[in-house]
Design a protein around this motif. Structure first.
Motif, PDB file in Angstrom:
ATOM      1  N   LEU A  17      -0.411  -2.585 -14.021  1.00 20.40           N
ATOM      2  CA  LEU A  17      -1.322  -3.324 -13.134  1.00 20.40           C
ATOM      3  C   LEU A  17      -0.661  -4.412 -12.391  1.00 20.40           C
ATOM      4  O   LEU A  17      -0.670  -4.395 -11.271  1.00 20.40           O
ATOM      5  CB  LEU A  17      -2.565  -3.685 -13.754  1.00 20.40           C
ATOM      6  CG  LEU A  17      -3.789  -2.709 -14.041  1.00 20.40           C
ATOM      7  CD1 LEU A  17      -4.922  -3.205 -14.735  1.00 20.40           C
ATOM      8  CD2 LEU A  17      -3.847  -1.994 -12.688  1.00 20.40           C
ATOM      9  N   VAL A  18      -0.015  -5.252 -13.427  1.00 23.46           N
ATOM     10  CA  VAL A  18       0.748  -6.489 -12.706  1.00 23.46           C
ATOM     11  C   VAL A  18       1.906  -6.123 -11.676  1.00 23.46           C
ATOM     12  O   VAL A  18       1.816  -6.528 -10.657  1.00 23.46           O
ATOM     13  CB  VAL A  18       1.088  -7.466 -13.979  1.00 23.46           C
ATOM     14  CG1 VAL A  18       2.197  -8.353 -13.332  1.00 23.46           C
ATOM     15  CG2 VAL A  18       0.146  -8.000 -14.519  1.00 23.46           C
ATOM     16  N   TRP A  19       2.470  -5.109 -12.219  1.00 22.46           N
ATOM     17  CA  TRP A  19       3.702  -4.673 -11.372  1.00 22.46           C
ATOM     18  C   TRP A  19       3.133  -4.032 -10.102  1.00 22.46           C
ATOM     19  O   TRP A  19       3.932  -4.320  -8.867  1.00 22.46           O
ATOM     20  CB  TRP A  19       4.497  -4.007 -12.119  1.00 22.46           C
ATOM     21  CG  TRP A  19       5.542  -4.769 -13.090  1.00 22.46           C
ATOM     22  CD1 TRP A  19       5.511  -5.011 -14.248  1.00 22.46           C
ATOM     23  CD2 TRP A  19       6.452  -5.787 -12.303  1.00 22.46           C
ATOM     24  NE1 TRP A  19       6.351  -6.063 -14.594  1.00 22.46           N
ATOM     25  CE2 TRP A  19       7.082  -6.280 -13.463  1.00 22.46           C
ATOM     26  CE3 TRP A  19       7.224  -5.890 -11.115  1.00 22.46           C
ATOM     27  CZ2 TRP A  19       8.110  -7.283 -13.189  1.00 22.46           C
ATOM     28  CZ3 TRP A  19       7.986  -7.048 -10.981  1.00 22.46           C
ATOM     29  CH2 TRP A  19       8.471  -7.716 -11.989  1.00 22.46           C
ATOM     30  N   THR A  20       2.104  -3.247 -10.300  1.00 21.94           N
ATOM     31  CA  THR A  20       1.521  -2.514  -8.868  1.00 21.94           C
ATOM     32  C   THR A  20       1.138  -3.703  -7.993  1.00 21.94           C
ATOM     33  O   THR A  20       1.470  -3.895  -6.760  1.00 21.94           O
ATOM     34  CB  THR A  20       0.319  -1.969  -9.282  1.00 21.94           C
ATOM     35  OG1 THR A  20       0.760  -0.910 -10.231  1.00 21.94           O
ATOM     36  CG2 THR A  20      -0.227  -0.955  -8.098  1.00 21.94           C
ATOM     37  N   ALA A  21       0.417  -4.751  -8.570  1.00 21.59           N
ATOM     38  CA  ALA A  21      -0.070  -5.773  -7.644  1.00 21.59           C
ATOM     39  C   ALA A  21       1.070  -6.406  -6.963  1.00 21.59           C
ATOM     40  O   ALA A  21       1.213  -6.989  -5.895  1.00 21.59           O
ATOM     41  CB  ALA A  21      -0.857  -6.883  -8.649  1.00 21.59           C
ATOM     42  N   VAL A  22       2.260  -6.929  -7.897  1.00 23.31           N
ATOM     43  CA  VAL A  22       3.458  -7.580  -7.284  1.00 23.31           C
ATOM     44  C   VAL A  22       4.210  -6.740  -6.098  1.00 23.31           C
ATOM     45  O   VAL A  22       4.529  -6.967  -5.056  1.00 23.31           O
ATOM     46  CB  VAL A  22       4.441  -7.551  -8.421  1.00 23.31           C
ATOM     47  CG1 VAL A  22       5.839  -8.117  -7.570  1.00 23.31           C
ATOM     48  CG2 VAL A  22       3.974  -8.826  -9.483  1.00 23.31           C
ATOM     49  N   LEU A  23       4.017  -5.091  -6.607  1.00 17.58           N
ATOM     50  CA  LEU A  23       4.552  -4.339  -5.373  1.00 17.58           C
ATOM     51  C   LEU A  23       3.906  -4.505  -4.217  1.00 17.58           C
ATOM     52  O   LEU A  23       4.466  -4.672  -3.050  1.00 17.58           O
ATOM     53  CB  LEU A  23       4.744  -3.104  -5.876  1.00 17.58           C
ATOM     54  CG  LEU A  23       5.486  -1.893  -5.261  1.00 17.58           C
ATOM     55  CD1 LEU A  23       6.905  -2.203  -5.198  1.00 17.58           C
ATOM     56  CD2 LEU A  23       5.212  -0.499  -5.731  1.00 17.58           C
ATOM     57  N   VAL A  24       2.623  -4.294  -4.433  1.00 17.06           N
ATOM     58  CA  VAL A  24       1.741  -4.054  -3.093  1.00 17.06           C
ATOM     59  C   VAL A  24       1.821  -5.538  -2.436  1.00 17.06           C
ATOM     60  O   VAL A  24       1.770  -5.478  -0.935  1.00 17.06           O
ATOM     61  CB  VAL A  24       0.342  -3.792  -3.574  1.00 17.06           C
ATOM     62  CG1 VAL A  24      -0.816  -3.993  -2.083  1.00 17.06           C
ATOM     63  CG2 VAL A  24       0.201  -2.483  -4.057  1.00 17.06           C
ATOM     64  N   THR A  25       1.927  -6.619  -3.094  1.00 15.59           N
ATOM     65  CA  THR A  25       1.895  -7.734  -2.404  1.00 15.59           C
ATOM     66  C   THR A  25       3.359  -8.036  -1.488  1.00 15.59           C
ATOM     67  O   THR A  25       3.220  -8.617  -0.536  1.00 15.59           O
ATOM     68  CB  THR A  25       1.681  -9.329  -3.258  1.00 15.59           C
ATOM     69  OG1 THR A  25       0.721  -8.895  -4.031  1.00 15.59           O
ATOM     70  CG2 THR A  25       1.604 -10.403  -2.740  1.00 15.59           C
ATOM     71  N   SER A  26       4.405  -7.757  -2.385  1.00 13.64           N
ATOM     72  CA  SER A  26       5.533  -7.826  -1.710  1.00 13.64           C
ATOM     73  C   SER A  26       5.655  -6.865  -0.389  1.00 13.64           C
ATOM     74  O   SER A  26       6.169  -7.318   0.603  1.00 13.64           O
ATOM     75  CB  SER A  26       6.663  -7.700  -2.454  1.00 13.64           C
ATOM     76  OG  SER A  26       6.544  -6.491  -3.443  1.00 13.64           O
ATOM     77  N   LEU A  27       4.922  -5.516  -0.796  1.00 12.94           N
ATOM     78  CA  LEU A  27       5.320  -4.644   0.669  1.00 12.94           C
ATOM     79  C   LEU A  27       4.345  -5.053   1.920  1.00 12.94           C
ATOM     80  O   LEU A  27       4.777  -5.213   2.986  1.00 12.94           O
ATOM     81  CB  LEU A  27       4.598  -3.271   0.216  1.00 12.94           C
ATOM     82  CG  LEU A  27       5.351  -2.327  -0.327  1.00 12.94           C
ATOM     83  CD1 LEU A  27       4.572  -1.180  -0.999  1.00 12.94           C
ATOM     84  CD2 LEU A  27       6.536  -1.822   0.358  1.00 12.94           C
TER      85      LEU A  27
END
Ligand SMILES: [Zn+2]
Length: 244
Positions: A17-27
Motif C-alpha cells: 500500500l505504501v509503495w502504491t501510494a508513493v508510486l501514484v504520488t510520484s506519477l
C-alpha cells in the motif's frame, strides 16, 4: 494460518500500500511537471471523492456553434478553456463541479439547463465573451447578467464574482445587468430556465486588446478570480442554509 504468518502477511499488505501510494504520488508529480496541470485520470479519482453541494459551470457555445470570433480568437474555445480552469480550481478546493460541456461538442441550451436542473446544482455560472462591432475604440470590460427580477442570492453571486475579477487589477467592470441585451425584461434562456441562482459572465470583448490579455496571458488569474467569487458565494449560501 499461525500468528506469525498473519503478521507477515499484514506487513506485506502495508508495504504494498505504501509503495502504491508513493508510486501514484510520484506519477502525478511527473505528470504535473510535464503538462502543468493535474492529469485527467487523477482528476477522475479526485472527482469521485467530492461530496456536498455542486456548482454548474457552463462553457458558452461549442461544436457547430462557434459563438463570436475576432482576429483568430473563437469564443467557444475561450469559454471552454476558462471553464475548465475554473473547474480545476474549484475541484482542488474540494467543490463538486458539474460541466454542461467538457469538450468541443454542440450543446443545446435545453441540455445545458437540464444538466444543471438534474444535478440540483446550488448555482449556475455561464461563461461567454462579448463582441463590439462599432466605431468606438475603448469598449472593454466584464459585465455579468442576472435575471431581470433577480433575488438576493443571484445578485450576490454576480457581485462576488465581479468583485474578485475587478480585484485582479486588469479588468474593467461594466457592472451587473438584468434581463438581456435585447430586452431588459427578458432573461437569457439559461438564466430563465435554470431552477437555481444563475449568472452569465460576458468575460470581456473579443474586440478589445486589453480584454484579450485577460483570457490569454492572465487566464489562470482570471479563472482563479471567478472560482474565488463562486467559493465565497457557496460558503455564504451553505451558512445561511445551516443557520435556518
Ligand atoms: Zn456567447
Amino acid at each position: 494460518m499461525d500468528t506469525r504468518k498473519r503478521r507477515r502477511k499484514s506487513s506485506n499488505v502495508r508495504f504494498a500500500l505504501v509503495w502504491t501510494a508513493v508510486l501514484v504520488t510520484s506519477l502525478i508529480g511527473i505528470d504535473i511537471a510535464h503538462f502543468g496541470s493535474v492529469p485527467a485520470w487523477a482528476k477522475g479519482v479526485r472527482r469521485y471523492f467530492l461530496k456536498g453541494p455542486a456548482i454548474c459551470i457552463d462553457a458558452g457555445h461549442g461544436g457547430e456553434d462557434a459563438g463570436a470570433s475576432s482576429g483568430g480568437q473563437i469564443e467557444k474555445e475561450q469559454t471552454l478553456r476558462i471553464a475548465q480552469l475554473v473547474e480545476d480550481d474549484l475541484e482542488s478546493d474540494g467543490i463538486r463541479v458539474i460541466m454542461t460541456r467538457d469538450d468541443d461538442s454542440t450543446t443545446s441550451l435545453e441540455s445545458r439547463v437540464q444538466t444543471a436542473n438534474d444535478a440540483g446544482a446550488l448555482g449556475f455560472v455561464s461563461i461567454h465573451r462579448n463582441m463590439y462591432n462599432g466605431t468606438k475604440t475603448d469598449v472593454k470590460g466584464v459585465e455579468i447578467w442576472t435575471s431581470h427580477d433577480a433575488g438576493e442570492a443571484e445578485t450576490d453571486l454576480a457581485r462576488l464574482v465581479l468583485e474578485h475579477l475587478t480585484e485582479t487589477g486588469y479588468i474593467t467592470s461594466r457592472g451587473i445587468k438584468g434581463g438581456s441585451m435585447d430586452d431588459p425584461e427578458t432573461d437569457y434562456y439559461v438564466i430563465r430556465n435554470t431552477q437555481m441562482p444563475s449568472i452569465l459572465i460576458e468575460l470581456g470583448f473579443l474586440s478589445s486588446e486589453d480584454d484579450r490579455a485577460m483570457v490569454e496571458e492572465y487566464a489562470d488569474v482570471t479563472a482563479r478570480a471567478i472560482a474565488d467569487g463562486i467559493e465565497d458565494w457557496m460558503n455564504e449560501q451553505t451558512e445561511t442554509e445551516s443557520s435556518r
